[in-house]
Write a protein that holds these residues in place. Structure first.
Motif, mmCIF file in Angstrom:
data_model
loop_
_atom_site.group_PDB
_atom_site.id
_atom_site.type_symbol
_atom_site.label_atom_id
_atom_site.label_comp_id
_atom_site.label_asym_id
_atom_site.label_seq_id
_atom_site.Cartn_x
_atom_site.Cartn_y
_atom_site.Cartn_z
ATOM 1 N N ASP A 18 7.279 33.567 37.346
ATOM 2 C CA ASP A 18 6.021 34.268 37.025
ATOM 3 C C ASP A 18 6.178 35.791 37.119
ATOM 4 O O ASP A 18 7.252 36.297 37.435
ATOM 5 C CB ASP A 18 4.870 33.766 37.928
ATOM 6 N N VAL A 19 5.074 36.490 36.835
ATOM 7 C CA VAL A 19 5.099 37.955 36.789
ATOM 8 C C VAL A 19 5.456 38.584 38.146
ATOM 9 O O VAL A 19 5.890 39.724 38.221
ATOM 10 C CB VAL A 19 3.755 38.530 36.270
ATOM 11 N N ASN A 20 5.289 37.822 39.237
ATOM 12 C CA ASN A 20 5.642 38.317 40.577
ATOM 13 C C ASN A 20 7.117 38.087 40.907
ATOM 14 O O ASN A 20 7.577 38.434 41.992
ATOM 15 C CB ASN A 20 4.793 37.626 41.661
ATOM 16 N N GLY A 21 7.826 37.446 39.962
ATOM 17 C CA GLY A 21 9.252 37.185 40.186
ATOM 18 C C GLY A 21 9.528 35.906 40.966
ATOM 19 O O GLY A 21 10.668 35.635 41.356
ATOM 20 N N ASP A 22 8.491 35.089 41.205
ATOM 21 C CA ASP A 22 8.692 33.810 41.911
ATOM 22 C C ASP A 22 9.091 32.725 40.916
ATOM 23 O O ASP A 22 8.521 32.627 39.826
ATOM 24 C CB ASP A 22 7.401 33.380 42.634
ATOM 25 N N THR A 23 10.070 31.915 41.321
ATOM 26 C CA THR A 23 10.520 30.812 40.465
ATOM 27 C C THR A 23 10.166 29.485 41.128
ATOM 28 O O THR A 23 10.508 29.260 42.288
ATOM 29 C CB THR A 23 12.048 30.880 40.234
ATOM 30 N N LEU A 24 9.472 28.634 40.376
ATOM 31 C CA LEU A 24 9.029 27.352 40.952
ATOM 32 C C LEU A 24 9.262 26.193 39.989
ATOM 33 O O LEU A 24 9.189 26.350 38.765
ATOM 34 C CB LEU A 24 7.518 27.418 41.263
ATOM 35 N N TRP A 25 9.519 25.022 40.572
ATOM 36 C CA TRP A 25 9.555 23.768 39.809
ATOM 37 C C TRP A 25 8.097 23.368 39.676
ATOM 38 O O TRP A 25 7.455 23.020 40.664
ATOM 39 C CB TRP A 25 10.351 22.731 40.610
ATOM 40 N N VAL A 26 7.533 23.442 38.470
ATOM 41 C CA VAL A 26 6.077 23.275 38.351
ATOM 42 C C VAL A 26 5.622 21.902 37.847
ATOM 43 O O VAL A 26 4.480 21.507 38.058
ATOM 44 C CB VAL A 26 5.442 24.377 37.456
#
Length: 351
Positions: A18-26
Motif C-alpha cells: 500500500d501507499v504506506n509501504g506495508d506489504t500484506l497477504w490480503v
C-alpha cells in the motif's frame, strides 16, 4: 484433456503493497497453509525491502509449484491505496508460461475492478472449464500450454555454449541423481538456466528435481534435503559455503563448475564421458540443429547407455547388477564406476 489439466491448479492468492509501504497477504482462494504462505511472501519481491522488481518468478516448495506475477499500479485505477500487487498461483505442475499467461489476465481484472471477486470467478472458470474468455482482459485456454513446450522452453545450446566440454559434469551429475546447486545474483538468470538442466536427462522427463529459487532458511533447506537429487538455484552467494547441500556447485556468473570432495569418486571421468561430452558439444555447436534436436541427440546416446546397462542386468540374477558382475566385463575403471552408480540411480543395482 482440460479436465485433468485444470486439476493441477491448487490456489490463487493476492499480496498488496500500500501507499504506506506495508506489504500484506490480503486474500486467497482456497486457503494456503501457513508454512507455504510464509515461503510465498518471502519469494514476492514486494516483501524484499525495495530491492529489485521482478515481474515473474517461479519455484517449488513441498512438492507445490508457485508462480508469482507482480505489477505496479498505474493511476488512475480502482486501487487507489495500492502501489503494487502480486498474484500468486500454486499448482501441482511445472508450466511457467501457462501460469504467467493466466496471471496476466487476473492482474488486468484486479486493476479494472479493484476486487478479488472477478479474479476468483475467472479462476473458477478455468478450474471447471479450462478456459477464461474476456474481450478487454484477453482470453486463456489451458490446452494451449502443452507441458512438453514448458520442458523445451529453455536453451540447452546456451548452456553448452557457456560450459563447453564441462557440460558433461552436469550431464553425469543429473544421470547419477546428484545434488546440483546453481548460484547467480539475478533471479531471472537463475530461472532461465536451471529450468534447462533436466532436459539433459530427457528420458526421465522429471522436472520435480527442479527447485529454481531457494532461500537459505531452515524451512526451505529442510524441504530441499528431503529430495535425493535436485537442481537448486540460489541468489545468496553464501550457498557456496554450504557443502552439505551439493555434490556439484555451479557459479553461473563466473562460469565455473566445482565437484565436491565427497562426490569426486562417483563423478570420476573417463573415455566414455569424453565421448558423450564431444557429442553434446558437437551437436550444440551445429548452427543447423535446434535445441530440441540437440536434446534428442543427447537422449539417443543416453538410451544407448541405458540399453547396454539393462542388457548387463538381464544377464544377472534378479536382473540386478552387482559390482562383481560388472568387473567380469573388464570395463575401464571410470566406465565401470559410472555404470555402477548409474545402475544405482536407475534402480538396477542389487543392494
Amino acid at each position: 484433456m482440460a479436465a485433468t489439466e485444470t486439476q493441477f491448479m491448487l490456489s490463487v492468492g493476492l499480496i498488496e503493497k500500500d501507499v504506506n509501504g506495508d506489504t500484506l497477504w490480503v486474500w486467497c482462494f482456497p486457503s494456503v497453509g501457513s508454512d507455504l504462505r510464509k515461503v510465498l511472501l518471502s519469494k514476492c519481491c514486494l516483501t524484499q525491502d525495495g530491492r529489485d522488481f521482478h515481474t515473474f518468478v517461479f519455484g517449488q516448495f513441498c512438492r507445490t509449484w508457485y508462480y508469482i506475477t507482480t505489477v505496479e499500479v498505474q493511476e488512475p485505477t480502482a486501487l487507489n491505496k495500492v502501489t503494487h500487487f502480486s498474484i500468486v498461483v500454486t499448482a501441482k505442475d511445472f508450466n511457467p508460461e501457462k501460469y504467467a499467461a493466466l496471471s496476466r489476465i487476473l492482474c488486468r481484472m484486479y486493476i479494472k475492478y479493484g476486487s478479488p471477486v472477478k479474479m476468483m470467478e475467472a479462476y473458477v472458470t478455468v478450474l471447471t472449464k479450462g478456459i477464461c474468455q474476456s474481450d478487454e482482459n484477453g482470453s486463456f485456454l489451458i490446452k494451449d500450454y502443452d507441458v512438453r513446450n514448458a520442458y523445451l522452453a529453455g536453451s540447452v545450446k546456451d548452456v553448452v555454449s557457456q560450459f563447453g566440454m564441462e557440460t558433461i559434469i552436469l550431464y553425469t551429475a543429473l544421470m547419477l541423481k546428484k545434488r546440483i546447486v546453481v548460484h547467480h545474483p539475478r533471479i531471472e538468470a537463475l530461472l532461465e538456466f536451471t529450468r534447462v538442466l533436466p532436459t539433459l536427462t530427457w528420458h526421465r522427463k522429471d522436472w520435480s528435481i527442479l527447485h529454481p529459487y531457494v532461500h537459505l532458511t531452515d524451512t526451505e533447506v529442510e524441504d530441499l534435503k528431503k529430495c535425493p537429487g535436485y537442481v537448486a538455484g540460489f541468489v545468496d552467494p553464501e550457498v557456496s559455503n554450504r557443502s552439505d547441500l551439493f555434490d556439484v556447485y555451479v557459479n553461473l556468473p563466473d562460469g565455473v563448475i566445482t565437484v565436491s570432495q565427497s562426490a569426486k569418486e562417483s563423478m570420476a571421468m573417463g573415455k566414455l564421458h569424453k565421448d558423450i561430452g564431444h557429442l553434446i558439444v558437437q551437436s550444440a555447436e551445429d548452427a543447423e540443429r535446434s535445441d530440441s534436436q540437440v536434446i534428442k541427440d543427447i537422449s539417443v546416446k543416453t538410451k544407448e547407455i541405458l540399453a547396454n546397462l539393462v542388457a548387463l542386468a538381464d544377464k544377472c540374477e534378479d536382473c540386478k547388477i552387482t559390482l562383481e558382475g560388472l568387473k567380469l566385463h573388464h570395463f575401464p575403471p571410470a566406465t565401470e564406476n559410472f555404470l555402477f552408480h548409474l545402475a544405482a540411480a536407475e534402480q538396477l543395482l542389487r543392494i
